[in-house]
Structures are given as C-alpha cells and as structure tokens.
Design an enzyme around this catalytic site. Structure first.
Site, PDB file in Angstrom:
ATOM      1  N   GLY A   1       0.506  -1.213  -0.350  1.00  0.00           N
ATOM      2  CA  GLY A   1       0.060  -0.171   0.380  1.00  0.00           C
ATOM      3  C   GLY A   1       0.603   1.048   0.205  1.00  0.00           C
TER       4      GLY A   1
ATOM      5  N   SER B   1       0.031   5.299  -1.768  1.00  0.00           N
ATOM      6  CA  SER B   1      -1.465   5.922  -1.314  1.00  0.00           C
ATOM      7  C   SER B   1      -1.128   6.383  -0.167  1.00  0.00           C
ATOM      8  CB  SER B   1      -2.524   5.608  -2.311  1.00  0.00           C
ATOM      9  OG  SER B   1      -3.367   6.255  -1.663  1.00  0.00           O
TER      10      SER B   1
ATOM     11  N   ARG C   1      -0.884  -3.065  -6.639  1.00  0.00           N
ATOM     12  CA  ARG C   1      -1.736  -3.137  -7.804  1.00  0.00           C
ATOM     13  C   ARG C   1      -1.343  -2.967  -9.151  1.00  0.00           C
ATOM     14  NH1 ARG C   1      -7.476  -5.036  -5.005  1.00  0.00           N
ATOM     15  NH2 ARG C   1      -6.962  -2.899  -4.342  1.00  0.00           N
ATOM     16  N   ASP C   2      -1.614  -1.057  -8.909  1.00  0.00           N
ATOM     17  CA  ASP C   2      -1.872  -0.274  -9.589  1.00  0.00           C
ATOM     18  C   ASP C   2      -0.706   0.174  -9.796  1.00  0.00           C
ATOM     19  OD1 ASP C   2      -1.995   2.134 -11.342  1.00  0.00           O
ATOM     20  OD2 ASP C   2      -3.682   2.607 -10.618  1.00  0.00           O
TER      21      ASP C   2
ATOM     22  N   LYS D   1      -0.421   4.611 -10.296  1.00  0.00           N
ATOM     23  CA  LYS D   1      -0.024   5.280  -8.939  1.00  0.00           C
ATOM     24  C   LYS D   1       1.219   4.516  -8.584  1.00  0.00           C
ATOM     25  CE  LYS D   1      -3.985   3.792  -6.177  1.00  0.00           C
ATOM     26  NZ  LYS D   1      -4.491   3.189  -5.231  1.00  0.00           N
TER      27      LYS D   1
ATOM     28  N   ASP E   1      -0.737  -8.643  -5.906  1.00  0.00           N
ATOM     29  CA  ASP E   1      -1.682  -8.218  -5.213  1.00  0.00           C
ATOM     30  C   ASP E   1      -1.593  -9.253  -3.858  1.00  0.00           C
ATOM     31  OD1 ASP E   1      -4.205  -8.976  -4.169  1.00  0.00           O
ATOM     32  OD2 ASP E   1      -5.501  -8.888  -6.237  1.00  0.00           O
TER      33      ASP E   1
ATOM     34  N   SER F   1      -3.498  -2.231  12.386  1.00  0.00           N
ATOM     35  CA  SER F   1      -4.743  -1.881  12.259  1.00  0.00           C
ATOM     36  C   SER F   1      -6.040  -0.569  12.366  1.00  0.00           C
ATOM     37  CB  SER F   1      -5.178  -2.004  13.814  1.00  0.00           C
ATOM     38  OG  SER F   1      -6.353  -3.256  13.883  1.00  0.00           O
TER      39      SER F   1
ATOM     40  N   TYR G   1     -15.416  -4.300   7.567  1.00  0.00           N
ATOM     41  CA  TYR G   1     -13.981  -3.454   8.268  1.00  0.00           C
ATOM     42  C   TYR G   1     -12.820  -3.595   9.593  1.00  0.00           C
ATOM     43  CZ  TYR G   1     -10.588   0.367   8.020  1.00  0.00           C
ATOM     44  OH  TYR G   1      -9.703   0.849   7.957  1.00  0.00           O
TER      45      TYR G   1
ATOM     46  N   LYS H   1      -9.869  -5.602  11.065  1.00  0.00           N
ATOM     47  CA  LYS H   1      -8.821  -4.814  11.599  1.00  0.00           C
ATOM     48  C   LYS H   1      -8.702  -5.548  12.800  1.00  0.00           C
ATOM     49  CE  LYS H   1      -7.509  -2.525   8.437  1.00  0.00           C
ATOM     50  NZ  LYS H   1      -6.342  -2.539   7.573  1.00  0.00           N
TER      51      LYS H   1
HETATM   52  N1  LIG Z   1      -7.796   6.057   6.327  1.00  0.00           N
HETATM   53  C1  LIG Z   1      -8.168   5.925   7.377  1.00  0.00           C
HETATM   54  O1  LIG Z   1      -9.112   6.530   7.759  1.00  0.00           O
HETATM   55  C2  LIG Z   1      -7.787   4.896   8.013  1.00  0.00           C
HETATM   56  C3  LIG Z   1      -8.394   4.356   9.515  1.00  0.00           C
HETATM   57  C4  LIG Z   1      -7.147   3.359  10.674  1.00  0.00           C
HETATM   58  C5  LIG Z   1      -6.416   2.532   9.170  1.00  0.00           C
HETATM   59  N2  LIG Z   1      -6.461   2.703   8.327  1.00  0.00           N
HETATM   60  C6  LIG Z   1      -5.881   1.480   7.439  1.00  0.00           C
HETATM   61  O2  LIG Z   1      -4.579   2.362   7.337  1.00  0.00           O
HETATM   62  C7  LIG Z   1      -4.000   1.675   5.526  1.00  0.00           C
HETATM   63  C8  LIG Z   1      -3.586   2.164   4.688  1.00  0.00           C
HETATM   64  O3  LIG Z   1      -5.170   3.777   4.656  1.00  0.00           O
HETATM   65  P1  LIG Z   1      -5.016   4.806   2.860  1.00  0.00           P
HETATM   66  O4  LIG Z   1      -6.212   5.214   4.053  1.00  0.00           O
HETATM   67  O5  LIG Z   1      -3.880   5.629   3.313  1.00  0.00           O
HETATM   68  O6  LIG Z   1      -6.042   4.180   3.045  1.00  0.00           O
HETATM   69  P2  LIG Z   1      -5.830   3.727   0.869  1.00  0.00           P
HETATM   70  O7  LIG Z   1      -5.239   5.515  -0.029  1.00  0.00           O
HETATM   71  O8  LIG Z   1      -6.950   3.426   0.558  1.00  0.00           O
HETATM   72  O9  LIG Z   1      -4.091   3.129   0.107  1.00  0.00           O
HETATM   73  C9  LIG Z   1      -4.322   2.225   0.770  1.00  0.00           C
HETATM   74  C10 LIG Z   1      -3.294   1.423  -0.518  1.00  0.00           C
HETATM   75  O10 LIG Z   1      -3.060  -0.331  -0.045  1.00  0.00           O
HETATM   76  C11 LIG Z   1      -3.144  -0.527  -1.502  1.00  0.00           C
HETATM   77  N3  LIG Z   1      -4.042  -1.882  -1.554  1.00  0.00           N
HETATM   78  C12 LIG Z   1      -5.170  -2.265  -2.075  1.00  0.00           C
HETATM   79  N4  LIG Z   1      -5.862  -3.489  -2.053  1.00  0.00           N
HETATM   80  C13 LIG Z   1      -4.704  -3.570  -1.998  1.00  0.00           C
HETATM   81  C14 LIG Z   1      -4.158  -5.295  -2.558  1.00  0.00           C
HETATM   82  N5  LIG Z   1      -5.461  -5.930  -2.806  1.00  0.00           N
HETATM   83  N6  LIG Z   1      -2.844  -5.949  -3.309  1.00  0.00           N
HETATM   84  C15 LIG Z   1      -2.176  -4.549  -3.035  1.00  0.00           C
HETATM   85  N7  LIG Z   1      -2.000  -3.675  -2.786  1.00  0.00           N
HETATM   86  C16 LIG Z   1      -3.214  -2.817  -2.015  1.00  0.00           C
HETATM   87  C17 LIG Z   1      -3.869   0.453  -2.799  1.00  0.00           C
HETATM   88  O11 LIG Z   1      -3.595   0.209  -3.805  1.00  0.00           O
HETATM   89  P3  LIG Z   1      -3.875   0.093  -5.203  1.00  0.00           P
HETATM   90  O12 LIG Z   1      -5.339  -0.246  -5.215  1.00  0.00           O
HETATM   91  O13 LIG Z   1      -3.220  -0.283  -6.513  1.00  0.00           O
HETATM   92  O14 LIG Z   1      -3.473  -1.785  -4.801  1.00  0.00           O
HETATM   93  C18 LIG Z   1      -3.417   1.566  -1.576  1.00  0.00           C
HETATM   94  O15 LIG Z   1      -2.027   1.608  -1.962  1.00  0.00           O
HETATM   95  C19 LIG Z   1      -5.362   0.587   5.731  1.00  0.00           C
HETATM   96  O16 LIG Z   1      -5.302  -0.558   5.605  1.00  0.00           O
HETATM   97  C20 LIG Z   1      -6.293   0.994   6.325  1.00  0.00           C
HETATM   98  O17 LIG Z   1      -7.909   0.276   6.663  1.00  0.00           O
HETATM   99  C21 LIG Z   1      -7.243   3.215   7.623  1.00  0.00           C
END
Ligand SMILES: NC(=O)c1ccc[n+]([C@@H]2O[C@H](COP(=O)([O-])OP(=O)(O)OC[C@H]3O[C@@H](n4cnc5c(N)ncnc54)[C@H](OP(=O)(O)O)[C@@H]3O)[C@@H](O)[C@H]2O)c1
Length: 273
Positions: A11, A14, A36-37, A40, A63, A142, A156, A160
C-alpha cells in the site's frame, strides 16, 4: 535506525503508506513499494525521487491476496540490489461501509482477504528473510476500528480486529527470535480510501466516526515514525483519539454509552429509502 535498511511497504502508493515511504526515504531506507496499480506506484516513485534524489525506491505490482505472488515478489526483492528486507509495513487495505443488512457477503470475504490475509501473506513471506538476518521489524496497520466496534464497519472492523489479534499473538511469539512488532490504530484520517467512502457513507457512521477529530495522512505517518523510534508497540495517533482509546479500555461502559448516543441522534437506519 532506518539508514540503508530495506523496507517493504504494501500500500506504499497511496495514503499513509505513501507518506511513510516519503519519511523513510528521507532517512536513507531502501524502499520496495508494493501495490496493484502500476500507475499509482510509478507516480509515487517519481514524487519520492523528486523530493529525495538520492533515495533508492523500487516498485512491485502485486496483489497481497495472492499468496504465491506475494512469496515470489518478496523473493524478487531479496534477489535485487535492494536485498532481503529488514522491515515490513503492512498498509495495503480497503474499507467498505454500509448497514450490516446491506453489505453483500462478498464484501466480508474481500475485506478479510485484503486486510487480514494480505497482511498474513506478507508476514509469512518476510519471516524467512528476517530469521536469516537474525531479526526484523513489522508495522501492521490495524485501526481504532480494530479495537472498538463502529456503526457501518461490520466487515472492516472484523478484518482490523483480526489484524490486531494476529499482531498481538506474533508479538509475543516471535519476540524470542528478535522480530519486533508495532500495531497502529489510527482514527479516521483523510486519504483516497476515505474520500471514496464519503460518497455513500451512512449518517450514523459519519456521526460516530466524527466524534473524534479527523487526522491527516502526514500527521499519522509522523506519529508512526516517532512511535517506531520510541519502540512503542501500540501506536494510536492523535491526542484525543488516544484519550478515547484509553477511556474505552478503562471505562468501556461509559465509552459505549457515548457512542450509542451519537448513533441515536443520527439514526436513519437501513430501511430509510
Ligand atoms: N484512512 C483512514 O481513515 C484509516 C484509519 C485507520 C486505519 N487505516 C488503515 O490504514 C491503511 C492505509 O489506509 P489509507 O487510508 O492510507 O488507504 P489508501 O490511500 O486507499 O491506500 C491503500 C493502499 O493499499 C493498496 N492496496 C489495496 N488493495 C491491495 C491489494 N489487494 N494488494 C496490494 N495493495 C493493495 C492500494 O493500492 P492499489 O489499489 O493500487 O493496490 C493503496 O496503495 C489501511 O490498512 C487502512 O485500513 C486507514
């Protein structure tokens, strides 16, 4: 602590994964970004190179739900000039919010597949390299939703909580092998994932999540970096979310009463249309 260390970030293209990549590049880590992408990933690599021209950053399309592909990717990374990993950051994840009754079963499977099994696959792939090196470090994302139930997050939260439980277990089990863990439990922070969810979000989820301040991805990444440097196991970014986390641990009854009140005030329910 990070200089010349090989860090795999799932990840890493992003959100907070990308922000961590920026900070680790600045501190001289050699980075392998996994997602994956390819577009990006490439854009992130270019941004890091522009900000830190001497940084070593390589990108890998994979993936994390595909165990064979994860194993093969980690081997390719270890055989490359980056060499075997010293550290793994599991940030890849998805978030789909809706009323429990409206979430198709597939969403539960997909969310577990990426958030839980993706994390598991990557840890299993990293472990032999860590053992060979005599140690390693794993940072698992998490969420506060991995320690508290949140309206609309049934899929979700389950994923987590599973990440939190797995990390709590491996922390104690792998410590004798010098493998150190950090589990990060952030509140909501602004990212592409959240912006996407905001398009269809239930009012009850919004009311409950916004009882706490919404952080930014750079804020969360800064707190992860300082938590890791301080050797903190549980990292809860943000002073108010941290207080809410401790309140929930110490006084679960009043904590539940507060969230029930926020939901009661905003309640529309699944049958509103
Ligand atoms: N944002 C929040 O409010 C929040 C709060 C608590 C915890 N979190 C956790 O923090 C982490 C990051 O969140 P974020 O908000 O920064 O998310 P984000 O900006 O949507 O980034 C998610 C990343 O995961 C990658 N990804 C998704 N599915 C994948 C797969 N099957 N294989 C490989 N890569 C994959 C995406 O790239 P591709 O789509 O190109 O694969 C992207 O790089 C996540 O685990 C999320 O649950 C987020």
């Amino acid at each position: 602590m990070f200089k010349n260390k090989t860090v795999i970030i799932t990840g890493g293209s992003s959100g907070v994964g990308r922000e961590l990549a920026m900070r680790l590049a600045k501190r001289g880590a050699r980075l392998a970004l996994v997602a994956r992408d390819p577009n990006k990933l490439f854009a992130t690599k270019e941004e890091i190179a522009a900000a830190h021209p001497r940084a070593t950053v390589e990108i890998f399309c994979c993936d994390v739900t595909d165990n064979d592909s994860v194993q093969a990717t980690f081997q390719v990374i270890a055989d490359s000039p980056l060499r075997a990993p010293h550290m793994l950051v599991n940030s890849a994840g998805i978030l789909i919010e809706n009323y429990f009754e409206k979430l198709p079963l597939d969403v539960f499977r997909k969310t577990m597949d990426i958030n839980f099994f993706g994390t598991l696959h990557c840890m299993r792939a990293a472990l032999p390299f860590f053992k060979e090196r005599g140690g390693g470090r794993i940072i698992n994302m998490s969420s506060l939703s991995g320690v508290m139930g949140v309206f609309g997050y049934s899929a979700y939260c389950a994923s987590k909580y599973a990440v939190k439980g797995l990390t709590d277990t491996l922390r104690v089990e792998l410590r004798p092998q010098n493998i150190r863990f950090h589990v990060v439990c952030p509140p909501e922070f602004d990212s592409p994932m959240v912006r996407e969810m905001n398009k269809t979000r239930t009012p009850e989820n919004l009311a409950m999540a916004h009882m706490l301040p919404v952080l930014t991805a750079p804020q969360v990444a800064d707190e992860i970096m300082s938590g890791v440097r301080a050797g903190r196991y549980e990292i809860v970014p943000g002073a108010i979310p941290r207080a809410a986390y401790f309140l929930d641990k110490l006084l679960p009854g009043p904590s539940r009463a507060l969230t029930d009140m926020a939901v009661r005030r905003s309640y529309k329910g699944p049958d509103k249309d």
